[in-house]
Design a protein around this motif. Sequence first.
Motif, PDB file in Angstrom:
ATOM      1  N   ILE A  80     -43.378 -28.446  26.192  1.00 48.70           N
ATOM      2  CA  ILE A  80     -41.975 -28.584  25.793  1.00 48.70           C
ATOM      3  C   ILE A  80     -41.095 -28.270  26.988  1.00 48.70           C
ATOM      4  CG2 ILE A  80     -40.135 -27.661  24.341  1.00 48.70           C
ATOM      5  CD1 ILE A  80     -43.744 -27.675  23.156  1.00 48.70           C
ATOM      6  N   TYR A  81     -40.366 -29.301  27.447  1.00 49.29           N
ATOM      7  CA  TYR A  81     -39.513 -29.191  28.627  1.00 49.29           C
ATOM      8  C   TYR A  81     -38.041 -29.287  28.253  1.00 49.29           C
ATOM      9  CZ  TYR A  81     -43.551 -30.172  31.638  1.00 49.29           C
ATOM     10  OH  TYR A  81     -44.746 -30.115  32.287  1.00 49.29           O
ATOM     11  N   GLU A  82     -37.191 -28.929  29.216  1.00 46.20           N
ATOM     12  CA  GLU A  82     -35.771 -29.239  29.070  1.00 46.20           C
ATOM     13  C   GLU A  82     -35.610 -30.757  29.126  1.00 46.20           C
ATOM     14  OE1 GLU A  82     -33.192 -28.229  32.367  1.00 46.20           O
ATOM     15  OE2 GLU A  82     -34.910 -27.977  33.690  1.00 46.20           O
ATOM     16  N   TYR A  83     -34.661 -31.278  28.371  1.00 41.99           N
ATOM     17  CA  TYR A  83     -34.429 -32.725  28.294  1.00 41.99           C
ATOM     18  C   TYR A  83     -33.546 -33.173  29.448  1.00 41.99           C
ATOM     19  CZ  TYR A  83     -32.450 -37.152  26.685  1.00 41.99           C
ATOM     20  OH  TYR A  83     -32.029 -38.454  26.597  1.00 41.99           O
TER      21      TYR A  83
ATOM     22  N   LYS B  61     -34.599 -32.688  39.669  1.00 40.28           N
ATOM     23  CA  LYS B  61     -35.505 -31.613  39.259  1.00 40.28           C
ATOM     24  C   LYS B  61     -36.936 -32.148  39.334  1.00 40.28           C
ATOM     25  CE  LYS B  61     -32.175 -29.370  36.152  1.00 40.28           C
ATOM     26  NZ  LYS B  61     -32.183 -27.949  36.497  1.00 40.28           N
ATOM     27  N   ILE B  62     -37.760 -31.476  40.118  1.00 44.02           N
ATOM     28  CA  ILE B  62     -39.149 -31.895  40.301  1.00 44.02           C
ATOM     29  C   ILE B  62     -39.939 -31.560  39.045  1.00 44.02           C
ATOM     30  CG2 ILE B  62     -41.224 -31.576  41.702  1.00 44.02           C
ATOM     31  CD1 ILE B  62     -39.336 -30.743  44.007  1.00 44.02           C
ATOM     32  N   SER B  63     -40.794 -32.495  38.608  1.00 36.55           N
ATOM     33  CA  SER B  63     -41.574 -32.302  37.389  1.00 36.55           C
ATOM     34  C   SER B  63     -43.034 -32.650  37.628  1.00 36.55           C
ATOM     35  CB  SER B  63     -41.000 -33.175  36.260  1.00 36.55           C
ATOM     36  OG  SER B  63     -41.268 -34.542  36.529  1.00 36.55           O
ATOM     37  N   ASP B  64     -43.831 -32.532  36.573  1.00 38.87           N
ATOM     38  CA  ASP B  64     -45.240 -32.944  36.538  1.00 38.87           C
ATOM     39  C   ASP B  64     -46.095 -32.161  37.529  1.00 38.87           C
ATOM     40  OD1 ASP B  64     -47.618 -34.199  36.035  1.00 38.87           O
ATOM     41  OD2 ASP B  64     -46.760 -36.198  35.956  1.00 38.87           O
ATOM     42  N   PHE B  65     -46.512 -30.962  37.097  1.00 38.71           N
ATOM     43  CA  PHE B  65     -47.328 -30.082  37.939  1.00 38.71           C
ATOM     44  C   PHE B  65     -48.804 -30.091  37.524  1.00 38.71           C
ATOM     45  CE2 PHE B  65     -43.100 -28.776  38.760  1.00 38.71           C
ATOM     46  CZ  PHE B  65     -43.093 -28.195  40.014  1.00 38.71           C
ATOM     47  N   GLY B  66     -49.208 -31.169  36.818  1.00 39.93           N
ATOM     48  CA  GLY B  66     -50.590 -31.236  36.352  1.00 39.93           C
ATOM     49  C   GLY B  66     -51.607 -31.297  37.470  1.00 39.93           C
ATOM     50  N   LEU B  67     -51.209 -31.820  38.646  1.00 42.94           N
ATOM     51  CA  LEU B  67     -52.134 -31.949  39.769  1.00 42.94           C
ATOM     52  C   LEU B  67     -51.886 -30.900  40.850  1.00 42.94           C
ATOM     53  CD1 LEU B  67     -52.063 -35.841  40.166  1.00 42.94           C
ATOM     54  CD2 LEU B  67     -53.582 -34.452  38.762  1.00 42.94           C
ATOM     55  N   ALA B  68     -50.915 -30.013  40.625  1.00 46.87           N
ATOM     56  CA  ALA B  68     -50.555 -29.017  41.633  1.00 46.87           C
ATOM     57  C   ALA B  68     -51.670 -27.995  41.820  1.00 46.87           C
ATOM     58  CB  ALA B  68     -49.258 -28.317  41.230  1.00 46.87           C
ATOM     59  N   ARG B  69     -51.669 -27.358  42.983  1.00 46.32           N
ATOM     60  CA  ARG B  69     -52.675 -26.336  43.293  1.00 46.32           C
ATOM     61  C   ARG B  69     -51.999 -25.131  43.923  1.00 46.32           C
ATOM     62  NH1 ARG B  69     -54.947 -28.707  40.175  1.00 46.32           N
ATOM     63  NH2 ARG B  69     -56.969 -29.739  40.225  1.00 46.32           N
TER      64      ARG B  69
ATOM     65  N   HIS C 271     -36.328 -22.449  39.398  1.00 43.39           N
ATOM     66  CA  HIS C 271     -35.476 -22.952  40.470  1.00 43.39           C
ATOM     67  C   HIS C 271     -34.640 -24.089  39.913  1.00 43.39           C
ATOM     68  CE1 HIS C 271     -34.342 -24.944  44.296  1.00 43.39           C
ATOM     69  NE2 HIS C 271     -34.448 -23.734  44.799  1.00 43.39           N
ATOM     70  N   ARG C 272     -33.404 -24.219  40.399  1.00 43.12           N
ATOM     71  CA  ARG C 272     -32.499 -25.237  39.855  1.00 43.12           C
ATOM     72  C   ARG C 272     -32.982 -26.649  40.135  1.00 43.12           C
ATOM     73  NH1 ARG C 272     -28.187 -27.341  42.950  1.00 43.12           N
ATOM     74  NH2 ARG C 272     -26.859 -27.098  41.113  1.00 43.12           N
ATOM     75  N   ASN C 273     -33.905 -26.827  41.074  1.00 41.26           N
ATOM     76  CA  ASN C 273     -34.429 -28.157  41.375  1.00 41.26           C
ATOM     77  C   ASN C 273     -35.853 -28.358  40.870  1.00 41.26           C
ATOM     78  OD1 ASN C 273     -32.513 -27.722  44.211  1.00 41.26           O
ATOM     79  ND2 ASN C 273     -32.150 -29.459  42.854  1.00 41.26           N
ATOM     80  N   LEU C 274     -36.277 -27.513  39.934  1.00 41.76           N
ATOM     81  CA  LEU C 274     -37.545 -27.708  39.238  1.00 41.76           C
ATOM     82  C   LEU C 274     -37.253 -27.830  37.754  1.00 41.76           C
ATOM     83  CD1 LEU C 274     -39.891 -25.042  40.903  1.00 41.76           C
ATOM     84  CD2 LEU C 274     -39.446 -27.382  41.644  1.00 41.76           C
ATOM     85  N   VAL C 275     -37.924 -28.765  37.099  1.00 40.08           N
ATOM     86  CA  VAL C 275     -37.717 -28.914  35.665  1.00 40.08           C
ATOM     87  C   VAL C 275     -38.199 -27.652  34.951  1.00 40.08           C
ATOM     88  CG1 VAL C 275     -39.947 -29.970  35.137  1.00 40.08           C
ATOM     89  CG2 VAL C 275     -37.969 -30.535  33.753  1.00 40.08           C
ATOM     90  N   ARG C 276     -37.503 -27.257  33.901  1.00 39.11           N
ATOM     91  CA  ARG C 276     -37.829 -26.002  33.216  1.00 39.11           C
ATOM     92  C   ARG C 276     -38.781 -26.256  32.056  1.00 39.11           C
ATOM     93  NH1 ARG C 276     -33.614 -21.980  30.088  1.00 39.11           N
ATOM     94  NH2 ARG C 276     -35.092 -20.316  29.653  1.00 39.11           N
ATOM     95  N   LEU C 277     -39.849 -25.466  31.997  1.00 39.27           N
ATOM     96  CA  LEU C 277     -40.790 -25.518  30.884  1.00 39.27           C
ATOM     97  C   LEU C 277     -40.410 -24.457  29.870  1.00 39.27           C
ATOM     98  CD1 LEU C 277     -43.524 -26.634  29.719  1.00 39.27           C
ATOM     99  CD2 LEU C 277     -44.619 -24.732  30.899  1.00 39.27           C
ATOM    100  N   PHE C 278     -40.042 -24.900  28.657  1.00 43.16           N
ATOM    101  CA  PHE C 278     -39.678 -23.947  27.616  1.00 43.16           C
ATOM    102  C   PHE C 278     -40.904 -23.301  26.972  1.00 43.16           C
ATOM    103  CE2 PHE C 278     -35.569 -26.477  26.842  1.00 43.16           C
ATOM    104  CZ  PHE C 278     -34.913 -25.722  27.792  1.00 43.16           C
TER     105      PHE C 278
END
Length: 843
Positions: free
Chosen positions: A595-598, A663-671, A576-583
């Motif tokens: 590794i994320y988009e900068y 862009k929303i980031s950091d999904f380490g705590l997501a469920r 999604h355009r408002n979520l940070v992209r994980l390469f």
Amino acid sequence: MAMIMYFVKRFLLLFLHTLLQFLLLRCGTSLDTITVSEPVTDDGKVLVSPGKTFALGFFSPGMSTHRYVGIWYYTAPEHTVVWVANRDNPINNNSGVLSIDAHGKLVLRVKDQSQHIWSTDTNVSKSNNNISTIAQLLDSGNLILTHDDERKMALWQSFDYPTDTSLPNMKLGLDQRTGLNRVLTSWKSKDDPGTGNWSYKMDSNGSPQLFLYQGKVPWWRSGHWNGDGWSGIPTLQNTSLFNISLVDNENEITTSWEVLTPGLLSTLVVNGSGLVQRYVYPERYSKWIMVGEAPFDECDKYGKCGAFGKCNKVSNEVECSCLPGLQKNASGVCVRKRGAASMCGSGVGFVKVPNVKVPDTSAARVKTGLSMEACRQLCLNNCSCTAYASVDAREEKGGCMNWNGDLIDTRVYGDGNGQSLYVRVDAVELDDLYHSRKTEAGFFASKKRLAITVVGMLVTSFLILLVVHLVIKRKRKGSANQTMFNEASSILFKDSPKLDERRGKPDLPFFELSTVVAATDNFSAANRLGQGGFGPVYKGQLANGQEIAVKTLSKSSRQGTEEFKNEVLLIAKLQHRNLVRLFGCSIHKEERMLIYEYMPNKSLDFFIFDEIRRQLLDWRKRFEIIVGIARGVLYLHQDSRLKIIHRDLKASNVLLDAAMNPKISDFGLARMFGDDQIEANTNRPVGTYGYMSPEYAMEGLYSTKSDVFSYGVLALEIISGKRNNHFHVGSPCLNLIGHAWDLWTEGKSLDIVDSSLGDEASYPAHEVLRCIQIGLLCVQEQATDRPSMLEVVFMLGNEVNVPSPNKPAFINRRIIDSGQDASGCAGAPASVNDITISALEAR
């Protein structure tokens, strides 16, 4: 005798005057002028402007031992040189003298030598009254050569001969009367201020624009002046902090800028890396802060996609395509589909290409005062005309540009910052477009008949599949979660040669450790972007030029392999355009890296909680950020393949790209949630104080409404420029939510708006009020009262009646933890993403 007494008196007066001057100098009085009798020598003496803003003297840059005459900010601790006189002719020792010579020129020479190392290029003859010349350093940073009289007219000024730095109210560009062209040129290196390889100059041809050159090769251009600013620098337009202007008349074609905040120091610098960067110096920070730069990305490289090509940056990928009516040949060059001859006949027309930086305007023909229809007709009547566009971003203001020949350096802006370009196409192309639209219209007109046919086929297929589905459903249901866990374990947490077999899998791309090491220059300190709860983050660049951000799992991190696995498995499946992209990710023994988009503009909190940087965010940009975050959360809750609860939505977890899109980031705590799942429970609430919903913080219950609460807090923070947990008005325990609620009940909600946005006339009050009301709806005490993110997005995008909110949560509560101050109120909020809240009680 009388004559002798006269000369004695004259001698005594002259002696006393000289003695007084000597004593003043010895007592540290700063001079701001150079006269015939008062030169500047290389013995520590400096000129200081009257307001003690700038100083002029001799200096040695970096590790160099050569001596130069320069001007620098006097009040800033950092030795920020903004102008150098003898940049290409250094002095090898401390024998330099800057003085006024017998001809009235300002000259730099070595003691006991008559040869000039540098001098002003103006021959100044003395007037009949024998008035001498002086050089004076002004508080603007301008060194002027002037007659020593009341007029103080500049005979020569350093602002006309800049080096690498532009200062407020300094002009760049062409004086059409004298032919003087004011150009910024980079230093060779930090140790050598000599003329470097990068220059920033005005191109006065066609519609004026600024160019950055590498040597003589154009590297980047600013785009033309569209009435609001330079069209190719959307993040450096006029703001509440700066005002940029253009003068285009028969006397000059120049641009300048001014700082609107009194006392704020600022520079615009062309550095040796080929970047034009704007800096500000807030006194309380005691350091220079970069608030904008150009070029931004690969699409900004001049002519990136060739003639008649357009460049588009999509999810950090550069896409080159051809303008309408053209296609790529075997060599990848855009050519006319049916040749140039087809462009001059009956039936030709134009196709609108929206939201672009229009092509290089140096070859464009400009006609002022023409309407867009007249502009179209002018281009249509000329077979050589390939495109036209409005001079002004607002087409109704008129003014016309049209191009003959190639269209170079067109790029697309996905956020609506560009303008429309109308490209000439032949009759066949127009006919194809017409029929394609007609076919589409016909399809929708007959969709009812088509739907009946499709439904019949689907019903038959469904009956067949239902039997198969019932047989395998139980097996699938029991093994789905275990399969996902086994796959994650085998791919992410077990060193095995079989990892190579998984490489290239679209959801879980792997990077070799050597690739990441090379990209980050062995994780050098210079590439370190910051530290998060996960571990340090580094900037990198892959071999193909792709910029990346590498998040490493540190051994001391309170997050671990569970969060690492969670982030990879979740965000890899989200687009999604408002979520940070994980390469992708990298695993080597104990090393874990994502590794994320900068994101060049860092995080949202970097802007909204800073007194200077938040002035760069006007209301329109803040509203776009509020809406963008809402759309990102809606995608997580409803539109993604997986139903995701983020659980740690906050300002520092919203990153901003080059165009300031969130862009929303950091999904380490997501469920993940099942489609029919409403809420879940945990014995270990994790997140950040101030953003947690009450049911989650106190009972461990989380749901989509937990994210809605966090979003509401975030929206109020964006509007006010204040942190929820750092907000204290009246009562030391009142937070931002409580303050917003009090103002709402008193009918004074606009008092919460960030003062940097100006008064109510500076923003649409009704829209701001709607956003405040939506924010309060999201932070209501009861989760069931809060709207869904679908409702939030609908209310943000439409003029509808927004319900009145009920009393929000946490306005009369405090959190018991070690961060409390003596009054019993919560102190600074924890920035950790892994904190267990043990108890909450009423104040």
